[in-house]
Design a protein around this motif. Structure first.
Motif, short mmCIF file in Angstrom:
data_model
loop_
_atom_site.label_atom_id
_atom_site.label_comp_id
_atom_site.label_asym_id
_atom_site.label_seq_id
_atom_site.Cartn_x
_atom_site.Cartn_y
_atom_site.Cartn_z
N ARG A 156 1.04 -1.05 -0.01
CA ARG A 156 -0.25 -0.51 0.44
C ARG A 156 1.06 1.39 0.24
NH1 ARG A 156 -4.23 -2.49 3.63
NH2 ARG A 156 -5.49 -2.98 2.53
N ASN A 157 1.55 1.50 0.63
CA ASN A 157 2.62 2.44 0.83
C ASN A 157 3.50 2.60 -0.64
OD1 ASN A 157 1.83 3.12 3.37
ND2 ASN A 157 3.46 1.88 4.20
N SER A 158 3.85 1.75 -0.88
CA SER A 158 4.16 2.04 -2.35
C SER A 158 3.82 1.87 -3.37
CB SER A 158 5.17 0.74 -2.58
OG SER A 158 6.23 0.00 -2.27
N ALA A 159 1.66 1.86 -3.33
CA ALA A 159 1.26 1.95 -4.16
C ALA A 159 1.09 3.58 -4.46
CB ALA A 159 -0.02 1.53 -4.36
N GLN A 160 0.94 3.98 -2.82
CA GLN A 160 0.37 5.41 -1.96
C GLN A 160 1.27 6.41 -3.26
OE1 GLN A 160 -2.23 6.80 -1.27
NE2 GLN A 160 -3.11 4.89 -0.49
N GLY A 161 2.55 6.09 -3.04
CA GLY A 161 4.03 6.66 -3.77
C GLY A 161 3.86 6.86 -5.17
N LEU A 162 3.88 5.65 -6.01
CA LEU A 162 3.36 5.54 -7.23
C LEU A 162 1.94 6.06 -7.62
CD1 LEU A 162 4.50 3.83 -9.71
CD2 LEU A 162 2.71 2.60 -9.39
N ILE A 163 1.41 6.58 -7.08
CA ILE A 163 -0.27 7.45 -6.99
C ILE A 163 0.00 8.67 -7.10
CG2 ILE A 163 -2.54 8.22 -6.69
CD1 ILE A 163 -2.92 5.27 -6.38
N SER A 164 1.27 8.84 -6.32
CA SER A 164 2.00 10.45 -6.03
C SER A 164 2.60 11.10 -7.10
CB SER A 164 2.17 10.53 -4.48
OG SER A 164 1.10 10.84 -4.12
N PHE A 165 3.63 10.20 -7.84
CA PHE A 165 4.96 10.14 -8.79
C PHE A 165 4.02 10.40 -9.63
CE2 PHE A 165 7.55 8.65 -11.55
CZ PHE A 165 8.50 9.65 -11.49
N ALA A 166 3.00 9.43 -10.36
CA ALA A 166 2.42 9.59 -11.48
C ALA A 166 1.26 10.97 -11.18
CB ALA A 166 1.45 8.65 -11.32
N THR A 167 1.10 11.59 -10.16
CA THR A 167 -0.09 12.53 -10.40
C THR A 167 1.03 13.55 -10.62
OG1 THR A 167 -0.95 11.82 -8.36
CG2 THR A 167 -1.89 11.13 -10.09
N TYR A 168 1.07 13.56 -9.20
CA TYR A 168 2.27 14.88 -9.02
C TYR A 168 3.04 15.15 -10.19
CZ TYR A 168 -1.56 15.53 -5.37
OH TYR A 168 -2.58 15.91 -4.93
N GLY A 169 3.61 14.30 -9.57
CA GLY A 169 5.12 13.84 -10.82
C GLY A 169 5.36 14.23 -12.24
N VAL A 170 4.89 13.08 -12.29
CA VAL A 170 4.68 12.55 -14.53
C VAL A 170 3.63 13.78 -15.11
CG1 VAL A 170 4.86 10.95 -16.01
CG2 VAL A 170 6.18 10.74 -14.12
#
Length: 164
Positions: free
Chosen positions: A80-94
């Motif tokens: 879950r923590n990794s998935a939350q980080g991936l979502i944040s990276f995808a939306t707020y980063g990329v």
């Protein structure tokens, strides 16, 4: 202010709409928001622009909170923590990076002698949001299949469910 109001009303809407309905409602609001921006630019009536400002709070709350809840329900506890980080990276980063590139190119394309053609500028995100709405509506399945796979003992339970 609108985000706070919609955040407090979200649970009652979510109970009825669930994931797909909440996300579709957010995308519909985005389509309406960009349509109103385009109408405001086309007619010169500033009321369209001011009227849609609360839509952003609705869109943000319903889209991102629903997405986070969906991820939290579907991801394995240990991921879950990794998935939350991936979502944040995808939306707020990329996502923000690509969005700024596209927005900059659209603005450059519809600017002549330092004058912006705002009708054309706003029609681009309107069309993009409408395409996302149709695609999401057709492709997203709230109740997907679950795949059982074997993971070596010691990593997690022998039969672990992965969402497809």
């Amino acid at each position: 202010m609108a985000e706070v109001i919609f955040l407090f009303t979200f649970p009652s809407f979510f109970a009825k709409l669930r994931y797909k309905g909440s996300i579709i409602a957010a995308i519909v609001a985005w389509v309406m928001m960009y349509g109103c921006f385009e109408l405001g630019a086309h007619t010169g009536v500033n009321g369209f622009i001011y009227a849609v400002l609360p839509f952003h709070g609705f869109c943000f709350t319903f889209f991102f909170v629903s997405g986070q809840l969906y991820e939290n329900e579907k991801a394995l506890a240990r991921l879950r923590n990794s998935a939350q980080g991936l979502i944040s990276f995808a939306t707020y980063g990329v996502g923000k990076y690509l969005g700024m590139l596209i927005a900059g190119n659209v603005l450059d394309r519809y600017t002549v002698q330092n004058a912006h053609n705002w009708v054309s500028v706003w029609i681009v995100p309107f069309v993009m949001a409408a395409i996302v709405l149709v695609g999401f509506s057709l492709l997203f399945r709230e109740n997907g299949k679950t795949l059982k796979i074997d993971i070596p003992v010691g990593i997690e339970d022998k039969n672990t469910n992965f969402f497809l």
